[in-house]
Design an enzyme around this catalytic site. Structure first.
Site: not given
Ligand code: 2E7
Ligand code: F3S
Length: 314
Positions: A12, A41, A126
Site C-alpha cells: 500500500c 510486518h 498500531e
Molecule cells: C501500518 C499500518 O505491516 P503490516 O502487515 O501491518 P498490520 O497493521 O496489518 O499488522 O501492513 C502494513 C501496515 C498496515 N497498517 C502498516 Cl498502521
Molecule cells: Fe497501508 Fe497505511 Fe493502510 S500503511 S494498510 S495505507 S493504514
C-alpha cells in the site's frame, strides 16, 4: 491448475513510503539507522533492510543517545516520542499518514476530555500508538475487540464519547461492533464510516470476489500482519479454503489436491517478489500461466517529507 491473481494486492502507499524513508536515510546518514519495531510486518522486508545495516529494536531504551530512529508505519505513542526526545534522537517518522489522522482524532478528544473507545486488537503496535495519544488524566480511553467487549463496557460519561478504529480491521466485524456501540451509546461520535484504510478495504473487497471463482486462496503475508490475517479469515469465512503463507516454502502439496482454480493475494506489507516465487513454484507443479483479475485501481501516493528526500548528485 489455473492461477488467478487478485487486484489490488501487496504494498500500500503507507508501506512504500515507510520503506523509502528508511532507504533514503541509509543513503543520507552515514550512521546506524535504528528502527523501532518492525518497519512493516513482513520478514522479507525486515531482513532485507537488516542486511543493509538497519538495526531493529523493540524499545527506545535500546538505542544509544544522539542516534537516528525511524518509527514504524504503525505509529507510536506520545510517550515513545518523549522518550526519543529525551535521548536526543533524530526522529524520522514513517507512521502512515492514515494512522496519524487517527492519532489527531484521539489527541483532540483527549484535550477536550472526551472519553474515547478504540476498536482494535490488543497488543498490536498500531493500537498501542493510538491509545498512547490519550494523555488526559481526567478522561479515559478504552479498547474493545468484539461485540461482547461492548456489552461488558461501562464508561464514565456516555454523553461525551468518541470512537476510532484500527486501520486494518475486518470491514464486516467492525460494522457490527460500531452498531452495538451506537445502540448502547446513542450520543457516541466517530468517523463517518470507520478508520479502516483504503488499502485494507480494497484488498478485502478483492478477496471476497476471489472466493466466488476459486477452490483455494493463498494469502502472502507474515503471521504477525493484521491486514494479511484479515484477508485469510475473510476467505475462510466466505467458504473458500484459504491459507496465510510467509513464502512459497510454506505451501503443502496436499492443499492443492483437486484444486483447479487457485487464487493468490498479498497483504499490504508483502512484496511482489514473494508472489512471483509462489507463482513459479505452482508452475513447476504444472499450473498454467496466471490470470490477473481486474479490480479497483489504487492511485493513493504518500509523499515523503522533503528533508527525507535523497537527491543523487550528478
Ligand atoms: C501500518 C499500518 O505491516 P503490516 O502487515 O501491518 P498490520 O497493521 O496489518 O499488522 O501492513 C502494513 C501496515 C498496515 N497498517 C502498516 Cl498502521
Ligand atoms: Fe497501508 Fe497505511 Fe493502510 S500503511 S494498510 S495505507 S493504514
Amino acid at each position: 491448475m489455473n492461477i488467478i491473481l487478485t487486484n489490488p494486492r501487496g504494498f500500500c502507499a503507507g508501506v512504500k513510503r515507510a520503506i523509502l524513508i528508511v532507504e533514503n536515510a541509509l543513503k543520507i546518514y552515514k550512521k546506524t539507522i535504528y528502527v523501532r519495531h518492525e518497519l512493516v510486518h513482513n520478514e522479507y522486508v525486515v531482513n532485507t533492510l537488516r542486511q543493509k545495516g538497519v538495526v531493529f529494536v523493540q524499545e527506545i531504551s535500546e538505542i544509544p543517545d544522539y542516534s537516528i530512529v525511524v518509527f514504524s508505519a504503525h505509529g507510536v505513542s506520545k510517550k515513545v516520542i518523549q522518550e526519543s526526545i529525551k535521548k536526543k534522537l533524530i526522529i524520522l517518522n514513517a507512521t502512515c499518514p492514515l494512522v496519524t489522522k487517527v492519532h489527531i482524532e484521539v489527541s483532540n478528544a483527549s484535550k477536550k476530555g472526551i472519553e474515547t473507545i478504540v476498536i482494535g486488537h490488543k497488543g498490536h503496535p498500531e493500537v498501542e500508538g493510538t491509545m498512547g495519544q490519550y494523555d488526559n488524566k481526567n478522561g479515559k480511553i478504552y479498547l474493545v475487540e468484539s461485540v461482547k467487549d461492548v456489552d461488558n463496557l461501562s464508561v464514565k460519561n456516555s454523553e461525551k464519547l468518541n470512537f476510532v478504529t484500527q486501520t486494518t480491521l475486518s470491514i464486516t466485524n467492525t460494522k457490527d461492533i460500531i452498531s452495538s456501540l451506537q445502540n448502547k451509546f446513542p450520543k457516541i461520535s466517530g468517523p463517518i464510516k470507520e478508520d479502516i484504510c483504503y488499502a485494507t478495504t480494497n484488498r478485502q473487497i478483492a478477496v471476497k470476489k476471489l472466493t466466488q471463482i476459486t477452490d483455494m486462496i493463498l494469502v502472502v503475508g507474515s503471521k504477525n500482519s493484521s491486514n494479511s490475517n484479515r484477508l485469510a479469515e475473510l476467505g475462510n469465512e466466505t467458504g473458500t479454503f484459504t491459507k496465510l503463507i510467509s513464502s512459497f516454502s510454506d505451501i503443502k502439496k496436499i492443499w492443492l489436491k483437486n484444486v483447479h482454480y487457485i487464487g493468490i493475494t498479498a497483504g499490504a506489507s508483502a512484496p511482489e517478489i514473494l508472489v512471483t516465487e509462489v507463482i513459479q513454484y505452482l508452475q513447476k507443479l504444472g499450473a498454467n500461466k496466471p490470470i490477473e483479475m481486474l479490480g479497483i485501481k489504487e492511485k493513493t501516493i504518500f509523499k515523503i517529507p522533503r528533508k527525507f528526500l535523497y537527491i543523487k548528485k550528478m
